[in-house]
Design an enzyme around this catalytic site. Sequence first.
Site, PDB file in Angstrom:
ATOM      1  N   SER A 141     103.579  32.246   4.708  1.00  0.00           N
ATOM      2  CA  SER A 141     104.880  32.204   4.030  1.00  0.00           C
ATOM      3  C   SER A 141     104.685  32.385   2.534  1.00  0.00           C
ATOM      4  O   SER A 141     103.637  32.011   1.980  1.00  0.00           O
ATOM      5  CB  SER A 141     105.548  30.845   4.284  1.00  0.00           C
ATOM      6  N   TYR A 154     105.411  21.637   4.315  1.00  0.00           N
ATOM      7  CA  TYR A 154     105.434  22.988   4.894  1.00  0.00           C
ATOM      8  C   TYR A 154     104.700  23.972   3.985  1.00  0.00           C
ATOM      9  O   TYR A 154     103.839  24.741   4.431  1.00  0.00           O
ATOM     10  CB  TYR A 154     106.884  23.441   5.091  1.00  0.00           C
TER      11      TYR A 154
HETATM   12  N1  LIG Z   1     112.335  32.536   9.019  1.00  0.00           N
HETATM   13  C1  LIG Z   1     111.781  32.536   7.803  1.00  0.00           C
HETATM   14  O1  LIG Z   1     112.469  32.626   6.766  1.00  0.00           O
HETATM   15  C2  LIG Z   1     110.289  32.453   7.670  1.00  0.00           C
HETATM   16  C3  LIG Z   1     109.729  32.731   6.411  1.00  0.00           C
HETATM   17  C4  LIG Z   1     108.353  32.671   6.241  1.00  0.00           C
HETATM   18  C5  LIG Z   1     107.549  32.342   7.319  1.00  0.00           C
HETATM   19  N2  LIG Z   1     108.113  32.064   8.531  1.00  0.00           N
HETATM   20  C6  LIG Z   1     107.199  31.704   9.613  1.00  0.00           C
HETATM   21  O2  LIG Z   1     107.410  32.567  10.708  1.00  0.00           O
HETATM   22  C7  LIG Z   1     107.095  31.876  11.928  1.00  0.00           C
HETATM   23  C8  LIG Z   1     108.214  32.078  12.937  1.00  0.00           C
HETATM   24  O3  LIG Z   1     109.425  31.620  12.385  1.00  0.00           O
HETATM   25  P1  LIG Z   1     110.863  32.154  12.869  1.00  0.00           P
HETATM   26  O4  LIG Z   1     111.735  32.123  11.689  1.00  0.00           O
HETATM   27  O5  LIG Z   1     110.709  33.407  13.640  1.00  0.00           O
HETATM   28  O6  LIG Z   1     111.297  30.943  13.808  1.00  0.00           O
HETATM   29  P2  LIG Z   1     112.081  30.864  15.205  1.00  0.00           P
HETATM   30  O7  LIG Z   1     112.997  32.012  15.402  1.00  0.00           O
HETATM   31  O8  LIG Z   1     112.624  29.479  15.224  1.00  0.00           O
HETATM   32  O9  LIG Z   1     110.901  30.984  16.276  1.00  0.00           O
HETATM   33  C9  LIG Z   1     109.903  30.034  16.367  1.00  0.00           C
HETATM   34  C10 LIG Z   1     109.100  30.312  17.612  1.00  0.00           C
HETATM   35  O10 LIG Z   1     107.968  29.422  17.643  1.00  0.00           O
HETATM   36  C11 LIG Z   1     107.990  28.687  18.879  1.00  0.00           C
HETATM   37  N3  LIG Z   1     107.333  27.408  18.651  1.00  0.00           N
HETATM   38  C12 LIG Z   1     107.715  26.402  17.830  1.00  0.00           C
HETATM   39  N4  LIG Z   1     106.857  25.381  17.903  1.00  0.00           N
HETATM   40  C13 LIG Z   1     105.886  25.763  18.791  1.00  0.00           C
HETATM   41  C14 LIG Z   1     104.732  25.140  19.299  1.00  0.00           C
HETATM   42  N5  LIG Z   1     104.380  23.908  18.921  1.00  0.00           N
HETATM   43  N6  LIG Z   1     103.965  25.825  20.201  1.00  0.00           N
HETATM   44  C15 LIG Z   1     104.314  27.071  20.604  1.00  0.00           C
HETATM   45  N7  LIG Z   1     105.403  27.703  20.148  1.00  0.00           N
HETATM   46  C16 LIG Z   1     106.181  27.047  19.263  1.00  0.00           C
HETATM   47  C17 LIG Z   1     109.473  28.615  19.237  1.00  0.00           C
HETATM   48  O11 LIG Z   1     109.700  28.359  20.619  1.00  0.00           O
HETATM   49  P3  LIG Z   1     109.828  26.834  21.179  1.00  0.00           P
HETATM   50  O12 LIG Z   1     110.734  26.104  20.250  1.00  0.00           O
HETATM   51  O13 LIG Z   1     110.344  26.987  22.559  1.00  0.00           O
HETATM   52  O14 LIG Z   1     108.443  26.292  21.188  1.00  0.00           O
HETATM   53  C18 LIG Z   1     109.884  30.058  18.882  1.00  0.00           C
HETATM   54  O15 LIG Z   1     109.447  30.950  19.887  1.00  0.00           O
HETATM   55  C19 LIG Z   1     106.818  30.426  11.548  1.00  0.00           C
HETATM   56  O16 LIG Z   1     105.431  30.198  11.454  1.00  0.00           O
HETATM   57  C20 LIG Z   1     107.436  30.302  10.154  1.00  0.00           C
HETATM   58  O17 LIG Z   1     106.789  29.344   9.359  1.00  0.00           O
HETATM   59  C21 LIG Z   1     109.453  32.103   8.732  1.00  0.00           C
END
Ligand SMILES: NC(=O)c1ccc[n+]([C@@H]2O[C@H](COP(=O)([O-])OP(=O)(O)OC[C@H]3O[C@@H](n4cnc5c(N)ncnc54)[C@H](OP(=O)(O)O)[C@@H]3O)[C@@H](O)[C@H]2O)c1
Length: 244
Positions: A141, A154
């Site tokens: 991130s 985080y």
């Molecule tokens: N969205 C942003 O603005 C942003 C920015 C920078 C970085 N990121 C990073 O991108 C990644 C994905 O984020 P996203 O925004 O795409 O989130 P999202 O749409 O909420 O998706 C998160 C995914 O991770 C799974 N997950 C959560 N906890 C888990 C665990 N303990 N074991 C296995 N799977 C797990 C969730 O499924 P379940 O809940 O069913 O487990 C879901 O499939 C994260 O690492 C986040 O830090 C996001």
Amino acid sequence: MELAGQVAIVTGSSSGIGRAIAETLASRKVSVIVNSSKSPDQGLVVADSLQGASYFQGSVTDDNFGPDIVQFALRRYGRLDILVNNAGTTRIISHADLEGATTEIWREIFEVNVFGAWSIIRAASAALEDNGGGQILNITSLAGIRQTGSSIPYATSKAALNHLTQLLAVALAPKIRVNAVAPGLVDTAWTKDWHDIRNNYSKTAPLQRSATTRDVADSALQIMENPYLTGTILCLDGGMSLKR
Ligand SMILES: NC(=O)c1ccc[n+]([C@@H]2O[C@H](COP(=O)([O-])OP(=O)(O)OC[C@H]3O[C@@H](n4cnc5c(N)ncnc54)[C@H](OP(=O)(O)O)[C@@H]3O)[C@@H](O)[C@H]2O)c1
């Protein structure tokens, strides 16, 4: 570099960024193991929609998760070439609220974002070395690079994952490449209610918008297809970090 015929694990790929990366890899004829911990129905829908994909339910925080998902990959496909550490978690806590960021919350976030990634990397490294070498892509991130993000635990966890990326790029070379994509704000379920943050992003970032999951998946693919990249942390933020 041709990815067709390879096998990838993408943690946390039932939605958002992980799903987009799984779809992009599948479009390049990579067999993808889709994963999530609490959304098996959604994960199965994603896997069923992708040629050659399968679904594995489990939390990256479980002790046996790494060995189990690697064994699943080897039993089903006979090889493992790509590991995408995308599963992540956060809490929204003002950075000035030191009392709010309890040790329990630090542990909860590090369990998923750092220790979870580490334990799969340990379990997968031997398999990734086979078949001419493999690669790891960590989704970190902008919060791990600049003084921003949903909470200090985080942001610190993502800084740890960025540093781990570069330490491992050296330690696992030349057989395994290790890179990271560090996005700014991305439009996913995770951020759907972050209206003020999104408005601010649109006003402040030079490219005047937050990222789509497609933007992140496209960058992930560019990194994965380049055989000469390792230790790269690609800051994908529409120029936002230039303004802070
Ligand atoms: N969205 C942003 O603005 C942003 C920015 C920078 C970085 N990121 C990073 O991108 C990644 C994905 O984020 P996203 O925004 O795409 O989130 P999202 O749409 O909420 O998706 C998160 C995914 O991770 C799974 N997950 C959560 N906890 C888990 C665990 N303990 N074991 C296995 N799977 C797990 C969730 O499924 P379940 O809940 O069913 O487990 C879901 O499939 C994260 O690492 C986040 O830090 C996001």
